[in-house]
Design a protein around this motif. Structure first.
Motif, PDB file in Angstrom:
ATOM      1  N   LEU A   6       9.188   1.823  -1.248  1.00 38.17           N
ATOM      2  CA  LEU A   6       8.395   2.578  -0.061  1.00 38.17           C
ATOM      3  C   LEU A   6       8.921   3.830   0.510  1.00 38.17           C
ATOM      4  O   LEU A   6       8.178   4.613   0.823  1.00 38.17           O
ATOM      5  CB  LEU A   6       8.194   1.430   0.900  1.00 38.17           C
ATOM      6  CG  LEU A   6       6.959   0.265   0.714  1.00 38.17           C
ATOM      7  CD1 LEU A   6       6.999  -0.776   1.617  1.00 38.17           C
ATOM      8  CD2 LEU A   6       5.733   1.084   0.867  1.00 38.17           C
ATOM      9  N   TYR A  11       7.624   6.594   3.218  1.00 38.91           N
ATOM     10  CA  TYR A  11       7.432   5.816   4.365  1.00 38.91           C
ATOM     11  C   TYR A  11       8.842   5.254   5.076  1.00 38.91           C
ATOM     12  O   TYR A  11       9.758   5.053   4.368  1.00 38.91           O
ATOM     13  CB  TYR A  11       6.550   4.422   4.004  1.00 38.91           C
ATOM     14  CG  TYR A  11       5.161   4.712   3.680  1.00 38.91           C
ATOM     15  CD1 TYR A  11       4.243   4.828   4.537  1.00 38.91           C
ATOM     16  CD2 TYR A  11       4.903   4.928   2.123  1.00 38.91           C
ATOM     17  CE1 TYR A  11       2.601   5.074   4.044  1.00 38.91           C
ATOM     18  CE2 TYR A  11       3.620   5.429   1.775  1.00 38.91           C
ATOM     19  CZ  TYR A  11       2.543   5.236   2.646  1.00 38.91           C
ATOM     20  OH  TYR A  11       1.118   5.731   2.072  1.00 38.91           O
ATOM     21  N   ALA A  70       1.499   1.575   8.594  1.00 37.81           N
ATOM     22  CA  ALA A  70       0.664   2.054   7.463  1.00 37.81           C
ATOM     23  C   ALA A  70       0.233   0.633   6.952  1.00 37.81           C
ATOM     24  O   ALA A  70      -1.057   0.360   6.603  1.00 37.81           O
ATOM     25  CB  ALA A  70       1.345   2.721   6.339  1.00 37.81           C
ATOM     26  N   ALA A  71       1.079  -0.494   7.210  1.00 34.18           N
ATOM     27  CA  ALA A  71       0.706  -1.536   6.579  1.00 34.18           C
ATOM     28  C   ALA A  71       1.895  -2.750   7.128  1.00 34.18           C
ATOM     29  O   ALA A  71       2.841  -2.201   7.174  1.00 34.18           O
ATOM     30  CB  ALA A  71       0.541  -1.615   5.032  1.00 34.18           C
ATOM     31  N   ASN A 134      -5.015  -6.784  -0.162  1.00 36.56           N
ATOM     32  CA  ASN A 134      -4.139  -6.123  -0.857  1.00 36.56           C
ATOM     33  C   ASN A 134      -3.289  -6.830  -1.466  1.00 36.56           C
ATOM     34  O   ASN A 134      -2.597  -8.020  -0.642  1.00 36.56           O
ATOM     35  CB  ASN A 134      -3.295  -4.989   0.233  1.00 36.56           C
ATOM     36  CG  ASN A 134      -4.430  -4.290   0.780  1.00 36.56           C
ATOM     37  OD1 ASN A 134      -5.157  -3.613   0.309  1.00 36.56           O
ATOM     38  ND2 ASN A 134      -4.801  -4.480   2.441  1.00 36.56           N
ATOM     39  N   ARG A 361       2.520   4.971  -4.053  1.00 32.59           N
ATOM     40  CA  ARG A 361       1.635   5.779  -3.190  1.00 32.59           C
ATOM     41  C   ARG A 361       0.292   5.439  -3.532  1.00 32.59           C
ATOM     42  O   ARG A 361      -0.626   5.569  -2.686  1.00 32.59           O
ATOM     43  CB  ARG A 361       2.024   7.088  -3.638  1.00 32.59           C
ATOM     44  CG  ARG A 361       3.439   7.641  -3.241  1.00 32.59           C
ATOM     45  CD  ARG A 361       3.774   9.110  -3.435  1.00 32.59           C
ATOM     46  NE  ARG A 361       5.227   9.527  -3.332  1.00 32.59           N
ATOM     47  CZ  ARG A 361       5.923   9.738  -4.278  1.00 32.59           C
ATOM     48  NH1 ARG A 361       5.254   9.674  -5.557  1.00 32.59           N
ATOM     49  NH2 ARG A 361       7.213   9.977  -3.972  1.00 32.59           N
ATOM     50  N   MET A 364      -0.807   2.481  -1.729  1.00 31.92           N
ATOM     51  CA  MET A 364      -0.866   2.630  -0.366  1.00 31.92           C
ATOM     52  C   MET A 364      -2.268   3.590  -0.094  1.00 31.92           C
ATOM     53  O   MET A 364      -2.813   3.335   1.029  1.00 31.92           O
ATOM     54  CB  MET A 364       0.285   3.380   0.228  1.00 31.92           C
ATOM     55  CG  MET A 364       1.538   2.392  -0.043  1.00 31.92           C
ATOM     56  SD  MET A 364       1.551   1.007   1.029  1.00 31.92           S
ATOM     57  CE  MET A 364       1.637   1.595   2.639  1.00 31.92           C
ATOM     58  N   ASP A 365      -2.526   4.478  -1.000  1.00 28.47           N
ATOM     59  CA  ASP A 365      -3.816   5.310  -0.676  1.00 28.47           C
ATOM     60  C   ASP A 365      -4.927   4.417  -0.741  1.00 28.47           C
ATOM     61  O   ASP A 365      -6.197   4.896  -0.185  1.00 28.47           O
ATOM     62  CB  ASP A 365      -3.848   6.299  -1.635  1.00 28.47           C
ATOM     63  CG  ASP A 365      -2.887   7.500  -1.447  1.00 28.47           C
ATOM     64  OD1 ASP A 365      -2.142   7.582  -0.382  1.00 28.47           O
ATOM     65  OD2 ASP A 365      -2.563   8.184  -2.309  1.00 28.47           O
ATOM     66  N   LEU A 367      -5.145   1.186   0.253  1.00 26.58           N
ATOM     67  CA  LEU A 367      -5.346   0.003   1.066  1.00 26.58           C
ATOM     68  C   LEU A 367      -6.665  -0.438   1.753  1.00 26.58           C
ATOM     69  O   LEU A 367      -7.451   0.393   2.193  1.00 26.58           O
ATOM     70  CB  LEU A 367      -4.108   0.004   2.249  1.00 26.58           C
ATOM     71  CG  LEU A 367      -2.946   0.369   2.046  1.00 26.58           C
ATOM     72  CD1 LEU A 367      -1.962   0.586   3.182  1.00 26.58           C
ATOM     73  CD2 LEU A 367      -2.486  -1.194   1.313  1.00 26.58           C
TER      74      LEU A 367
END
Length: 371
Positions: A6, A11, A70-71, A134, A361, A364-365, A367
């Motif tokens: 990450l 991140y 972000a998460a 997710n 990436r 994460m894009d 999510l």
């Protein structure tokens, strides 16, 4: 490892886990990561059972600022705790990632504990995957069960440059000669020796090399007394194999890596069942990171990474006959072929953290917000 991926993906990562003792001052910096104790993340926080309550995680999220998060990644999180964390993330409008790489089976003689772990494990790997939306898992078997979720298959992420792998080979346990094939088994074979079928390895080794003259096996994690306490029938075998099998007992990870690096093969075998199909063997990823070929059977996603004869020996199953044949193949390999195989493992380590950052990436894009 996943936190390092990450970070490579761009991140900043805050880790909430369990220290051996709750630090007096938090956060604490560990290997460059900001860390809190999940049970009591700061000095005046209440000490709670995170498996049942998300109060402290919610407080930690509030301190960071939900708009900056972000998460939240929940790694093999207990089912009841994950359900409450899901409600918290939904309320705070923060994506939640269900990272589930294990499906627990029955272990030991604690029926209530076992029943809870099994039910929570089933819940985490079934309904809570769909609810979070997710999913990070270790194998394609798990991914294929949830085709509609945002998913990343990530078995292990390691960096060969980390200090824990910068360990010289330790050959003190074996005959360091070209005509001796050196095998290492490292870890815990589980209750009754069922997890990695270590007794089958011992039996097969005894059949192919009864006096221990051509093959040597180091067992890291068990003493000979530990082994015989569960496999007493092998007492005579170990007497005959006194030169071929060395039980080194438990040792620090640093020392275990040194023994592993001295090997020609890391060896283990596993039956194909739900537990083995969901998880991915740590032994395989550690061996690959140390540049050591693996001798094992197809289970989990191993056949996605191990090419028989190229970077290891892949057995068709974990039967005694298959293990015998695999050991005989290892015994007859010329030293230059063994070294070529090691070079191939070192050159192509699929678990290197740098290979996972682009895929992280993409994950994460895409999510999704919790349902």
């Amino acid at each position: 490892g996943n936190a390092a991926v990450l970070r490579l993906a761009g991140y900043s990562v805050v880790i909430a886990g369990k220290f051996e003792e709750i630090p007096a001052q938090q956060p604490t910096l560990v290997n460059g990561f900001v860390c809190h104790d999940i049970r009591q993340p700061w000095a005046d926080a209440p000490r709670i059972d995170y498996t049942l309550s998300a109060t402290n995680i919610e407080g930690l999220m509030g301190r960071i600022g939900p708009e900056r998060i972000a998460a939240v990644f929940a790694y093999n999180y207990p089912g009841f705790g994950l359900r409450r964390l899901l409600a918290t993330c939904r309320r705070m409008c923060v994506p939640l990632v269900n990272e589930s790489t294990e499906w627990y089976g029955w272990e030991g003689l604690r029926p209530l504990t076992n029943l809870r772990r099994i039910l929570e494990s089933r819940w985490r790997n079934n309904g809570l995957v769909e609810a979070t939306g997710n999913f990070i898992c270790a194998t394609n078997w798990s991914r294929n069960r949830h085709p509609g979720v945002n998913c990343l298959v990530l078995p292990f992420a390691m960096d060969p440059a980390w200090a824990c792998w910068q360990v010289p080979s330790n050959h003190t346990w074996c005959r360091n000669t070209d005509d001796t094939v050196k095998l290492v088994y490292s870890g815990s074979p589980g209750l009754g020796m069922h997890k990695d079928r270590l007794p089958l390895l011992v039996e097969a080794l005894h059949r192919v090399d009864p006096a221990g003259k051509r093959v040597q096996l180091a067992v890291v994690g068990l003493t000979q007394d530990n082994y015989l306490a569960q496999v007493s029938r092998h007492a005579d075998v170990l007497v005959q194999q006194c030169a071929g099998i060395r039980f080194l007992g438990r040792m620090p990870h640093h020392d275990a890596v040194g023994v592993l690096k001295s090997a020609d093969f890391s060896v283990f075998v596993r039956e194909i069942n739900r537990v083995s199909e969901v998880g991915f063997p740590t032994k395989y990823a550690e061996a690959a990171t140390c540049g050591i070929p693996v001798l094992t059977n197809r289970s989990s996603d191993i056949d996605q990474y191990l090419v028989d004869g190229d970077n290891g020996i892949l057995l068709p199953d974990c039967s005694l006959t298959s293990i015998e044949r695999g050991l005989r193949r290892a015994m007859t390999m010329p030293r230059d072929e063994l070294e070529r195989m090691k070079a191939q493992v070192s050159a192509k380590n699929p678990f290197d953290i740098h290979a996972w950052a682009p895929r992280m990436r993409v994950f994460m894009d895409n999510l999704k917000m919790p349902q």
